[in-house]
Design a protein around this motif. Sequence first.
Motif, PDB file in Angstrom:
ATOM      1  N   MET A 178       0.847  -1.203   0.000  1.00 50.62           N
ATOM      2  CA  MET A 178       0.000   0.000   0.000  1.00 50.62           C
ATOM      3  C   MET A 178       0.883   1.255   0.000  1.00 50.62           C
ATOM      4  SD  MET A 178      -3.044  -1.197  -0.109  1.00 50.62           S
ATOM      5  CE  MET A 178      -4.213   0.071   0.329  1.00 50.62           C
ATOM      6  N   ALA A 179       1.960   1.197   0.790  1.00 45.28           N
ATOM      7  CA  ALA A 179       2.866   2.357   0.889  1.00 45.28           C
ATOM      8  C   ALA A 179       3.606   2.592  -0.426  1.00 45.28           C
ATOM      9  CB  ALA A 179       3.856   2.141   2.034  1.00 45.28           C
ATOM     10  N   ARG A 180       3.938   1.518  -1.137  1.00 39.51           N
ATOM     11  CA  ARG A 180       4.611   1.683  -2.438  1.00 39.51           C
ATOM     12  C   ARG A 180       3.738   2.490  -3.389  1.00 39.51           C
ATOM     13  NH1 ARG A 180       5.687  -3.627  -5.448  1.00 39.51           N
ATOM     14  NH2 ARG A 180       6.906  -2.375  -6.888  1.00 39.51           N
ATOM     15  N   ARG A 181       2.415   2.289  -3.336  1.00 41.69           N
ATOM     16  CA  ARG A 181       1.502   2.969  -4.270  1.00 41.69           C
ATOM     17  C   ARG A 181       1.007   4.320  -3.780  1.00 41.69           C
ATOM     18  NH1 ARG A 181      -3.189   4.839  -5.868  1.00 41.69           N
ATOM     19  NH2 ARG A 181      -3.358   5.267  -3.645  1.00 41.69           N
ATOM     20  N   ALA A 182       1.009   4.544  -2.467  1.00 40.83           N
ATOM     21  CA  ALA A 182       0.324   5.706  -1.881  1.00 40.83           C
ATOM     22  C   ALA A 182       0.784   7.023  -2.514  1.00 40.83           C
ATOM     23  CB  ALA A 182       0.560   5.730  -0.383  1.00 40.83           C
ATOM     24  N   PRO A 183      -0.138   7.999  -2.617  1.00 39.18           N
ATOM     25  CA  PRO A 183       0.224   9.292  -3.229  1.00 39.18           C
ATOM     26  C   PRO A 183       0.974  10.188  -2.246  1.00 39.18           C
ATOM     27  CG  PRO A 183      -2.044   9.347  -2.472  1.00 39.18           C
ATOM     28  CD  PRO A 183      -1.541   7.964  -2.160  1.00 39.18           C
ATOM     29  N   GLY A 184       1.576  11.253  -2.781  1.00 41.31           N
ATOM     30  CA  GLY A 184       2.124  12.306  -1.922  1.00 41.31           C
ATOM     31  C   GLY A 184       3.466  12.012  -1.305  1.00 41.31           C
ATOM     32  N   LYS A 185       4.216  11.062  -1.882  1.00 39.87           N
ATOM     33  CA  LYS A 185       5.470  10.673  -1.226  1.00 39.87           C
ATOM     34  C   LYS A 185       6.686  11.431  -1.722  1.00 39.87           C
ATOM     35  CE  LYS A 185       5.293   6.433  -2.208  1.00 39.87           C
ATOM     36  NZ  LYS A 185       5.470   5.028  -2.408  1.00 39.87           N
ATOM     37  N   ASN A 186       6.635  11.945  -2.943  1.00 35.91           N
ATOM     38  CA  ASN A 186       7.822  12.614  -3.498  1.00 35.91           C
ATOM     39  C   ASN A 186       7.404  13.594  -4.593  1.00 35.91           C
ATOM     40  OD1 ASN A 186       7.544  11.103  -5.985  1.00 35.91           O
ATOM     41  ND2 ASN A 186       8.312   9.350  -4.829  1.00 35.91           N
ATOM     42  N   LYS A 187       8.399  14.311  -5.119  1.00 36.80           N
ATOM     43  CA  LYS A 187       8.099  15.376  -6.092  1.00 36.80           C
ATOM     44  C   LYS A 187       7.648  14.814  -7.445  1.00 36.80           C
ATOM     45  CE  LYS A 187      12.850  15.723  -7.664  1.00 36.80           C
ATOM     46  NZ  LYS A 187      14.080  16.400  -7.793  1.00 36.80           N
ATOM     47  N   LEU A 188       7.751  13.503  -7.626  1.00 38.00           N
ATOM     48  CA  LEU A 188       7.336  12.907  -8.897  1.00 38.00           C
ATOM     49  C   LEU A 188       5.850  12.552  -8.894  1.00 38.00           C
ATOM     50  CD1 LEU A 188      10.366  10.523  -9.521  1.00 38.00           C
ATOM     51  CD2 LEU A 188      10.104  12.920 -10.156  1.00 38.00           C
ATOM     52  N   SER A 189       5.190  12.783  -7.758  1.00 41.66           N
ATOM     53  CA  SER A 189       3.787  12.361  -7.670  1.00 41.66           C
ATOM     54  C   SER A 189       2.884  13.522  -7.261  1.00 41.66           C
ATOM     55  CB  SER A 189       3.668  11.183  -6.697  1.00 41.66           C
ATOM     56  OG  SER A 189       3.120  11.559  -5.467  1.00 41.66           O
ATOM     57  N   THR A 190       1.571  13.276  -7.313  1.00 41.44           N
ATOM     58  CA  THR A 190       0.586  14.223  -6.798  1.00 41.44           C
ATOM     59  C   THR A 190       0.945  14.582  -5.345  1.00 41.44           C
ATOM     60  OG1 THR A 190      -1.701  14.387  -6.025  1.00 41.44           O
ATOM     61  CG2 THR A 190      -0.854  12.179  -6.273  1.00 41.44           C
ATOM     62  N   THR A 191       0.596  15.794  -4.939  1.00 38.35           N
ATOM     63  CA  THR A 191       0.881  16.159  -3.542  1.00 38.35           C
ATOM     64  C   THR A 191      -0.264  15.777  -2.609  1.00 38.35           C
ATOM     65  OG1 THR A 191       0.062  18.387  -3.968  1.00 38.35           O
ATOM     66  CG2 THR A 191       2.454  18.057  -4.101  1.00 38.35           C
ATOM     67  N   ARG A 192      -1.315  15.189  -3.156  1.00 40.03           N
ATOM     68  CA  ARG A 192      -2.374  14.698  -2.254  1.00 40.03           C
ATOM     69  C   ARG A 192      -1.759  13.648  -1.321  1.00 40.03           C
ATOM     70  NH1 ARG A 192      -8.433  12.413  -3.696  1.00 40.03           N
ATOM     71  NH2 ARG A 192      -8.752  11.298  -1.746  1.00 40.03           N
ATOM     72  N   SER A 193      -2.013  13.801  -0.039  1.00 40.96           N
ATOM     73  CA  SER A 193      -1.365  12.927   0.935  1.00 40.96           C
ATOM     74  C   SER A 193      -2.401  12.012   1.591  1.00 40.96           C
ATOM     75  CB  SER A 193      -0.666  13.806   1.982  1.00 40.96           C
ATOM     76  OG  SER A 193      -0.122  13.007   2.975  1.00 40.96           O
ATOM     77  N   GLU A 194      -2.266  10.733   1.334  1.00 40.34           N
ATOM     78  CA  GLU A 194      -3.202   9.754   1.902  1.00 40.34           C
ATOM     79  C   GLU A 194      -2.410   8.639   2.565  1.00 40.34           C
ATOM     80  OE1 GLU A 194      -6.403   9.862   2.084  1.00 40.34           O
ATOM     81  OE2 GLU A 194      -7.025  11.346   0.586  1.00 40.34           O
ATOM     82  N   LYS A 195      -2.874   8.205   3.729  1.00 37.47           N
ATOM     83  CA  LYS A 195      -2.177   7.116   4.437  1.00 37.47           C
ATOM     84  C   LYS A 195      -2.453   5.765   3.780  1.00 37.47           C
ATOM     85  CE  LYS A 195      -1.864   9.116   9.065  1.00 37.47           C
ATOM     86  NZ  LYS A 195      -2.612  10.378   8.836  1.00 37.47           N
ATOM     87  N   ASP A 196      -3.596   5.658   3.145  1.00 31.61           N
ATOM     88  CA  ASP A 196      -4.013   4.384   2.546  1.00 31.61           C
ATOM     89  C   ASP A 196      -4.026   3.252   3.571  1.00 31.61           C
ATOM     90  OD1 ASP A 196      -4.523   5.674   0.208  1.00 31.61           O
ATOM     91  OD2 ASP A 196      -2.976   4.668  -0.968  1.00 31.61           O
ATOM     92  N   ALA A 197      -4.445   3.601   4.820  1.00 27.87           N
ATOM     93  CA  ALA A 197      -4.609   2.575   5.859  1.00 27.87           C
ATOM     94  C   ALA A 197      -5.934   1.861   5.611  1.00 27.87           C
ATOM     95  CB  ALA A 197      -4.625   3.240   7.231  1.00 27.87           C
ATOM     96  N   PHE A 198      -5.919   0.536   5.743  1.00 28.22           N
ATOM     97  CA  PHE A 198      -7.157  -0.217   5.482  1.00 28.22           C
ATOM     98  C   PHE A 198      -7.740  -0.755   6.783  1.00 28.22           C
ATOM     99  CE2 PHE A 198      -3.406  -2.842   4.694  1.00 28.22           C
ATOM    100  CZ  PHE A 198      -3.603  -3.881   5.590  1.00 28.22           C
ATOM    101  N   GLU A 199      -9.062  -0.863   6.790  1.00 28.14           N
ATOM    102  CA  GLU A 199      -9.769  -1.427   7.951  1.00 28.14           C
ATOM    103  C   GLU A 199     -10.510  -2.664   7.462  1.00 28.14           C
ATOM    104  OE1 GLU A 199     -12.302   1.774   9.471  1.00 28.14           O
ATOM    105  OE2 GLU A 199     -10.744   3.190   8.856  1.00 28.14           O
TER     106      GLU A 199
END
Length: 363
Positions: free
Chosen positions: A43-64
């Motif tokens: 999930m962390a490999r795919r999550a947005p907002g991690k670096n300048k190459l991606s969207t700045t939307r920041s999501e934890k992508d934690a699942f329940e």
Amino acid sequence: MNTFGQTLGLTIFGESHGVSIGAVLDGLPAGVAIDWDAVNQEMARRAPGKNKLSTTRSEKDAFEIQSGFFNGHTTGTPLCAMIRNGDQHSQDYDQLRHIMRPGHADYSGKIRYGGFNDYRGGGHFSGRLTAPLVFAGAIASQILASQGVVIGSHILHLADVTDKGFSPLGESTATLQALKGETLPVLDKEQAAKMEERIVAAKNDLDSVGGVIECMVTGLPAGLGDPFFDSVESCISHMMFSVPAVKGIEFGDGFALTGLRGSQANDAFYYDDGVVKTKTNHNGGINGGITNGMPLIFRLAVKPTSSISQSQDTIDTDTQENCQLVIKGRHDPCIVQRAVPVVEAAAAWAILDVWLSAKGRCL
Ligand SMILES: Cc1cc2nc3c(=O)[nH]c(=O)nc-3n(C[C@H](O)[C@H](O)[C@H](O)COP(=O)(O)O)c2cc1C
Ligand SMILES: C=C(O[C@@H]1CC(C(=O)O)=C[C@@H](OP(=O)(O)O)[C@H]1O)C(=O)O
């Protein structure tokens, strides 16, 4: 229908700016102990907002987990996971209710759903819906790994930069696993910096770039799949076109096979200590829709992100006039590197479905 699979059903639900997104996984074998840390890593490999190459939307992508997992194991009944959305900027999308982004699904989605679609953040069409896909694939790849199957990918092309290709006869598990730790996974490490430069340059020009992902699956036995409608190529292609921005696929040498003679394109068989192998792998591990025991190889064309900040010609569906659009918001200047874990997950799910269909729901 928003469900994929013959034996293993995957339903994904939600909208990018709604309360949550998620997945229902139906038909998983009972009694599987899931490594949740490994799922979180994917999930962390795919999550947005991690670096300048991606969207700045920041999501934890934690699942329940809502269902289907009890006392440390899958129950075999539908496993449902929910992922809450947390960082929506819906005001960026106000104008997109009636001004259609070229290349995105605003217009086609509006027509398909009679104007009732949630257009915020691309709604159900958003690349955000690949988070539940990764969740499902991370579980499928653990099950496949228990059977000796390994899936890995790299970026073969990004804009005009080219990595060296996978060896068609197979890459080691160590090589395939090592690629998973990289932001821009490549075999020729010098190409990563050039790819990064192309993404940053496109972003600075208010533009975007695309590329090609090459995926390899090792450890598959011969004999999986069906000859016609449920060929392994069909099942994988069906799944891969569910990944937003994927526009093409080829197996083995794909389109390049058309320039070869039969004598060059055929993969000669031989026995290697009693194991049937082929000397080349132009056919990408599939003959007649069925695996032949060689590594499965396919390549995907990923288009440049459609939401760019340059002024573009488009239409206003309220006034029914032509107009100009400047898109606001936080978009990926390149989807290719973000799609790599998605492609691996999607491949895992499609292959596990083929596997369980072939073996009567059993591993
Ligand atoms: C991981 C991922 C991230 C994406 N990010 C964006 C984005 O930031 N902006 C955008 O316009 N499209 C993005 N896309 C692609 C759109 O979702 C896609 O182009 C759109 O849904 C239309 O589908 P199509 O391109 O397959 O026709 C992304 C896709 C993926 C897989
Ligand atoms: C949220 C994700 O990516 C989104 C995919 C996307 C699109 O149009 O596909 C558009 C953007 O959405 P927003 O405008 O809400 O920021 C991306 O950030 C994600 O990958 O989790």
